[in-house]
Scaffold this active site. Sequence first.
Site, PDB file in Angstrom:
ATOM      1  N   TYR A   1     -30.390 -48.431 -36.259  1.00 35.34           N
ATOM      2  CA  TYR A   1     -31.092 -47.442 -35.426  1.00 35.34           C
ATOM      3  C   TYR A   1     -31.723 -46.358 -36.309  1.00 35.34           C
ATOM      4  O   TYR A   1     -32.868 -45.944 -36.117  1.00 35.34           O
ATOM      5  CB  TYR A   1     -30.118 -46.807 -34.411  1.00 35.34           C
ATOM      6  CG  TYR A   1     -30.678 -45.564 -33.773  1.00 35.34           C
ATOM      7  CD1 TYR A   1     -31.710 -45.634 -32.846  1.00 35.34           C
ATOM      8  CD2 TYR A   1     -30.198 -44.300 -34.138  1.00 35.34           C
ATOM      9  CE1 TYR A   1     -32.260 -44.485 -32.295  1.00 35.34           C
ATOM     10  CE2 TYR A   1     -30.739 -43.143 -33.590  1.00 35.34           C
ATOM     11  CZ  TYR A   1     -31.771 -43.247 -32.677  1.00 35.34           C
ATOM     12  OH  TYR A   1     -32.322 -42.106 -32.140  1.00 35.34           O
TER      13      TYR A   1
ATOM     14  N   ARG B   1     -38.593 -51.349 -31.322  1.00 35.23           N
ATOM     15  CA  ARG B   1     -37.735 -51.403 -32.516  1.00 35.23           C
ATOM     16  C   ARG B   1     -36.857 -52.636 -32.398  1.00 35.23           C
ATOM     17  O   ARG B   1     -35.840 -52.636 -31.712  1.00 35.23           O
ATOM     18  CB  ARG B   1     -36.935 -50.125 -32.637  1.00 35.23           C
ATOM     19  CG  ARG B   1     -37.887 -48.945 -32.750  1.00 35.23           C
ATOM     20  CD  ARG B   1     -37.251 -47.612 -32.666  1.00 35.23           C
ATOM     21  NE  ARG B   1     -38.280 -46.622 -32.331  1.00 35.23           N
ATOM     22  CZ  ARG B   1     -38.036 -45.473 -31.722  1.00 35.23           C
ATOM     23  NH1 ARG B   1     -36.805 -45.143 -31.393  1.00 35.23           N
ATOM     24  NH2 ARG B   1     -39.030 -44.654 -31.453  1.00 35.23           N
TER      25      ARG B   1
ATOM     26  N   HIS C   1     -44.186 -40.783 -36.807  1.00 38.77           N
ATOM     27  CA  HIS C   1     -42.842 -40.928 -36.263  1.00 38.77           C
ATOM     28  C   HIS C   1     -41.972 -41.824 -37.162  1.00 38.77           C
ATOM     29  O   HIS C   1     -41.141 -42.601 -36.688  1.00 38.77           O
ATOM     30  CB  HIS C   1     -42.901 -41.498 -34.846  1.00 38.77           C
ATOM     31  CG  HIS C   1     -41.853 -40.946 -33.923  1.00 38.77           C
ATOM     32  ND1 HIS C   1     -42.140 -40.073 -32.907  1.00 38.77           N
ATOM     33  CD2 HIS C   1     -40.518 -41.143 -33.848  1.00 38.77           C
ATOM     34  CE1 HIS C   1     -41.032 -39.777 -32.238  1.00 38.77           C
ATOM     35  NE2 HIS C   1     -40.019 -40.421 -32.806  1.00 38.77           N
TER      36      HIS C   1
ATOM     37  N   ARG D   1     -41.774 -45.627 -36.396  1.00 41.84           N
ATOM     38  CA  ARG D   1     -40.937 -46.094 -35.280  1.00 41.84           C
ATOM     39  C   ARG D   1     -41.734 -46.296 -33.998  1.00 41.84           C
ATOM     40  O   ARG D   1     -41.201 -46.734 -32.992  1.00 41.84           O
ATOM     41  CB  ARG D   1     -39.808 -45.082 -35.014  1.00 41.84           C
ATOM     42  CG  ARG D   1     -38.863 -44.940 -36.180  1.00 41.84           C
ATOM     43  CD  ARG D   1     -38.013 -43.689 -36.079  1.00 41.84           C
ATOM     44  NE  ARG D   1     -36.957 -43.786 -35.097  1.00 41.84           N
ATOM     45  CZ  ARG D   1     -35.792 -44.394 -35.311  1.00 41.84           C
ATOM     46  NH1 ARG D   1     -35.560 -44.994 -36.463  1.00 41.84           N
ATOM     47  NH2 ARG D   1     -34.866 -44.425 -34.366  1.00 41.84           N
TER      48      ARG D   1
ATOM     49  N   ARG E   1     -35.400 -39.393 -42.300  1.00 43.66           N
ATOM     50  CA  ARG E   1     -34.266 -40.204 -42.749  1.00 43.66           C
ATOM     51  C   ARG E   1     -33.613 -39.650 -44.011  1.00 43.66           C
ATOM     52  O   ARG E   1     -32.417 -39.832 -44.215  1.00 43.66           O
ATOM     53  CB  ARG E   1     -34.707 -41.646 -42.986  1.00 43.66           C
ATOM     54  CG  ARG E   1     -35.120 -42.378 -41.699  1.00 43.66           C
ATOM     55  CD  ARG E   1     -35.572 -43.780 -42.011  1.00 43.66           C
ATOM     56  NE  ARG E   1     -36.112 -44.490 -40.871  1.00 43.66           N
ATOM     57  CZ  ARG E   1     -37.376 -44.376 -40.443  1.00 43.66           C
ATOM     58  NH1 ARG E   1     -38.225 -43.558 -41.044  1.00 43.66           N
ATOM     59  NH2 ARG E   1     -37.791 -45.086 -39.411  1.00 43.66           N
TER      60      ARG E   1
END
Length: 408
Positions: free
Chosen positions: A39, A179, A291, A294, A346
């Site tokens: 995720y 995703r 994004h 994503r 991230r």
Amino acid sequence: MPKPITRSERRRVALPKALNISDLRQIAERRVPRVVFDYLDGGADAEVTLGEAWRVYDRVMFRPQGAVAFPECDLRVRVLGMDLELPFLLGPVGSTRLFHPGGDMAAAHAAGETGTAYIQSTFSGHRLEDSRAATRGPMCYQLYLIGGRTAAEKAIERCRNAGIHALFVTIDTPVSGMRERDFRNNIKQLLARNASSIAPFLSQFVTHPRWLLSYLADGGLMQCPNIVLPSGPMKYADVSVALEQSVVTWEDLHWIREVWDGPIVIKGVMTSDDALRAIDAGAAGIVVSNHGGRQLDCVLPTLRVLPEIARAVNGQLEVMLDGGIRRGSDVVKAICLGAKAVLLGRAYAYGLAAAGEAGVARAIEILRGDVIRTLKLLGVRSLTELNHSHVEVPWVWEAEARASRLNV
Ligand SMILES: Cc1cc2nc3c(=O)[nH]c(=O)nc-3n(C[C@H](O)[C@H](O)[C@H](O)COP(=O)(O)O)c2cc1C
């Protein structure tokens, strides 16, 4: 207020050995179950944009100046009226409590301790007031219109009362991206969070007992306390359907402007046309963002579109960028090409999944050290000196930019 990180906590998770963000990513991959790691790590469709997001930095090369001596570099930057010690802010990442129970509060605290700002996602599992109280730095709030205008207005009022500095309105999510890793892993079932819903994940969970214990102990995990509907806080499991009913349009910016006096930033700008619309809508800034790969796959990497967008807005609002920042040299390249500052996604979330607040602090420390070293090696004393002349971009980027200026 989260407890300060102890030395033994840092040693336990081998953080000093994490020399770069990729090392933190590997520790995160070991510490959380596959469904959670995917995720965090994954992107949309074939993940083309996800991969390009960080590869694009390798195509931009530096032009250093030698024999320049100075004892210290100045990393301070003023963004949206916030005086920051670092040229990167911690960007909005939803569901952080899934990575570590400290979640947004831990990340906000780490941001404040290092002199930067935290931007909390609408999809946070923490009340925005609690994250605000956890940091002594400035905090911003990322707004989705999920739950409708009434729910958004309530959140905006809470932002005002809590002393939130700016609203980041995300415009690239009219529907959730495909995703594939999340579909294959069936993360939706995990998010439903009842006894039967976690059964299919048990084989992953038994190999991650520490994560499992904290997940089970974390009572508030599966609610969005900042999206309050007449029936109460929205449940995580309801989010993706609600997202599709809450598309932001440029018209919405007008009423948001009426109920919010502070700076508004449009996040998810990928063209100069949208950047100009953001100026017309009265935004104080934009984030050039896809994004993190994503949403729409095969969209250009953000660094690639940054120069043309920066040129189009011509200083009429502040330009930030996110996507693929994994090294301090990436931050420097983005500033050379027109960004005032960048947002991490991230890069710090891997740290959070690896070791909670200590991991976020380590991610910030790594990038701060990288930025200082890069500036010294470039022969540049402060961020304000950086410009296009410190980098060389592929000739095709230049040719396309010239062609678009000539309108051919
Ligand atoms: C797990 C995850 C959750 C995210 N949640 C949100 C969100 O709730 N709202 C938002 O505007 N952006 C969200 N983003 C996008 C980030 O704010 C940012 O644009 C992106 O992560 C930047 O790319 P990077 O991860 O390569 O740095 C999320 C990103 C990740 C990885």
